[in-house]
Enzyme design. Structure first.
Site, PDB file in Angstrom:
ATOM      1  N   GLY A  11     -15.951  13.163  -8.060  1.00 15.64           N
ATOM      2  CA  GLY A  11     -14.707  13.082  -6.910  1.00 15.64           C
ATOM      3  C   GLY A  11     -13.340  13.242  -7.477  1.00 15.64           C
ATOM      4  O   GLY A  11     -12.457  12.618  -7.252  1.00 15.64           O
ATOM      5  N   ALA A  12     -13.131  14.399  -8.486  1.00 16.37           N
ATOM      6  CA  ALA A  12     -12.037  14.504  -9.141  1.00 16.37           C
ATOM      7  C   ALA A  12     -11.015  15.250  -8.725  1.00 16.37           C
ATOM      8  O   ALA A  12     -10.046  15.724  -9.494  1.00 16.37           O
ATOM      9  CB  ALA A  12     -12.243  14.511 -10.893  1.00 16.37           C
ATOM     10  N   ARG A  14      -9.245  15.428  -6.181  1.00 16.65           N
ATOM     11  CA  ARG A  14      -8.025  14.741  -5.459  1.00 16.65           C
ATOM     12  C   ARG A  14      -7.778  13.216  -5.967  1.00 16.65           C
ATOM     13  O   ARG A  14      -8.847  12.463  -6.449  1.00 16.65           O
ATOM     14  CB  ARG A  14      -7.968  14.958  -4.057  1.00 16.65           C
ATOM     15  CG  ARG A  14      -9.109  14.423  -3.581  1.00 16.65           C
ATOM     16  CD  ARG A  14      -9.237  14.599  -1.540  1.00 16.65           C
ATOM     17  NE  ARG A  14     -10.299  13.570  -1.202  1.00 16.65           N
ATOM     18  CZ  ARG A  14     -10.666  13.707   0.138  1.00 16.65           C
ATOM     19  NH1 ARG A  14      -9.852  14.555   1.007  1.00 16.65           N
ATOM     20  NH2 ARG A  14     -11.566  13.093   0.656  1.00 16.65           N
ATOM     21  N   VAL A  59     -22.413  14.082  -6.081  1.00 16.10           N
ATOM     22  CA  VAL A  59     -23.255  12.984  -6.326  1.00 16.10           C
ATOM     23  C   VAL A  59     -24.267  12.362  -5.610  1.00 16.10           C
ATOM     24  O   VAL A  59     -25.465  11.868  -6.104  1.00 16.10           O
ATOM     25  CB  VAL A  59     -22.360  11.868  -6.751  1.00 16.10           C
ATOM     26  CG1 VAL A  59     -21.350  12.062  -7.918  1.00 16.10           C
ATOM     27  CG2 VAL A  59     -21.778  11.204  -5.596  1.00 16.10           C
ATOM     28  N   SER A 139     -14.146  -1.918  -5.801  1.00 14.30           N
ATOM     29  CA  SER A 139     -13.319  -2.215  -4.773  1.00 14.30           C
ATOM     30  C   SER A 139     -13.319  -3.922  -4.810  1.00 14.30           C
ATOM     31  O   SER A 139     -14.374  -4.387  -4.628  1.00 14.30           O
ATOM     32  CB  SER A 139     -13.602  -1.781  -3.548  1.00 14.30           C
ATOM     33  OG  SER A 139     -12.771  -2.297  -2.456  1.00 14.30           O
ATOM     34  N   TYR A 154     -19.135   0.107   3.225  1.00 13.94           N
ATOM     35  CA  TYR A 154     -18.091   0.215   2.132  1.00 13.94           C
ATOM     36  C   TYR A 154     -18.319  -1.062   1.158  1.00 13.94           C
ATOM     37  O   TYR A 154     -18.557  -0.871  -0.077  1.00 13.94           O
ATOM     38  CB  TYR A 154     -16.838   0.543   2.240  1.00 13.94           C
ATOM     39  CG  TYR A 154     -16.031   0.774   1.289  1.00 13.94           C
ATOM     40  CD1 TYR A 154     -15.832   2.240   0.697  1.00 13.94           C
ATOM     41  CD2 TYR A 154     -15.277  -0.060   0.591  1.00 13.94           C
ATOM     42  CE1 TYR A 154     -15.247   2.414  -0.309  1.00 13.94           C
ATOM     43  CE2 TYR A 154     -14.218   0.352  -0.523  1.00 13.94           C
ATOM     44  CZ  TYR A 154     -14.305   1.553  -0.953  1.00 13.94           C
ATOM     45  OH  TYR A 154     -13.510   1.753  -1.998  1.00 13.94           O
ATOM     46  N   LYS A 158     -20.152  -1.408  -2.416  1.00 13.35           N
ATOM     47  CA  LYS A 158     -19.481  -1.638  -3.602  1.00 13.35           C
ATOM     48  C   LYS A 158     -19.840  -2.882  -4.462  1.00 13.35           C
ATOM     49  O   LYS A 158     -19.757  -2.878  -5.887  1.00 13.35           O
ATOM     50  CB  LYS A 158     -17.983  -1.797  -3.341  1.00 13.35           C
ATOM     51  CG  LYS A 158     -17.228  -0.375  -2.954  1.00 13.35           C
ATOM     52  CD  LYS A 158     -17.295   0.625  -4.054  1.00 13.35           C
ATOM     53  CE  LYS A 158     -16.547   1.907  -3.730  1.00 13.35           C
ATOM     54  NZ  LYS A 158     -16.764   2.908  -5.014  1.00 13.35           N
TER      55      LYS A 158
END
Length: 229
Positions: A11-12, A14, A59, A139, A154, A158
């Site tokens: 996820g690179a 941005r 992913v 997170s 989420y 996490k």
């Protein structure tokens, strides 16, 4: 002759992933692979950096993960740093008591199972690396110590990523692979929608990716300081 160290960031193209790529390549001398679902966006991001290139990587798609690691194995034969940064759906509009489980499953596919698949695929290459590191971008929403309602998919995904961090750190300690979870805090990314500047959140991820060999493993950190699970 010193072998170039290789980092893969998912996820690179941005946000935090892109911000971490710069210091790893420019300050720490790694060649950074910017994993991106959209290869063109990854190439655009990598073109502005030294010692960086893009690789197509979704992913949540096992075929994409397998193809990416075949490419990394063929091109480099080793990996030194993995930053599991890809994450989706900060679902502040959902409660656990009424959540759309289809949506939650999609979040798990990226936030947990995607990171797990990438880490599992990376381990053989990391064992051939120098000072290998895995950083799971987590997170505080996944911390059980003060977990409340909301952000159902989420937060729970996490929390599961944190558990994966502990499992991997225990299993890989003897191989010298340090594995840690990092909370960047509330950061002004597209997903976060506000908060502190992206470089401030990314700095802790870079720190964990560049720990010395006697650094911590199996920890949960924000701004290079331990936080409660």
């Amino acid at each position: 002759m010193t072998r170039t160290r290789i980092a893969l960031i998912t996820g690179a193209n941005r946000g935090i992933g892109r911000e971490v790529a710069g210091p790893l390549s420019e300050d720490h001398g790694l060649h950074v692979l910017l994993g991106s679902r959209d290869l063109a966006k990854g190439e655009e991001a990598s073109s502005a950096m030294q010692n960086a290139s893009a690789i197509q990587l979704d992913v949540a798609d096992p075929a994409s993960v397998a193809h990416a690691f075949r490419q990394i194995t063929q091109d480099f034969g080793h990996l030194d740093v993995l930053v599991n940064n890809a994450g989706i759906d900060y679902d502040t509009d959902q409660l656990a008591s009424s959540a759309d489980l289809g949506r939650v499953r999609r979040a798990f596919d990226t936030n947990l199972f995607g990171a797990w698949d990438v880490a599992r695929s990376a381990v053989p290459l990391l064992k051939k690396g120098t000072s290998p590191r895995i950083v799971n971008v987590s997170s505080g929403a996944g911390a059980l110590s003060d977990m409340g309602g909301g952000t159902a998919g989420y937060g729970i995904s996490k929390a599961a990523l944190n558990a994966l961090t502990l499992k991997l750190s225990s299993e890989l300690r003897s191989a010298g692979i340090l594995v840690n979870a990092v909370c960047p805090g509330w950061v002004a990314t597209d997903m976060g929608g506000g908060g502190r500047p992206i470089p401030h959140g990314a700095a802790g991820v870079t720190w964990a990716a560049t720990l010395p060999d006697d650094g911590p493993t199996g920890g949960f950190f924000r701004d290079a300081r331990p936080i409660d699970w």
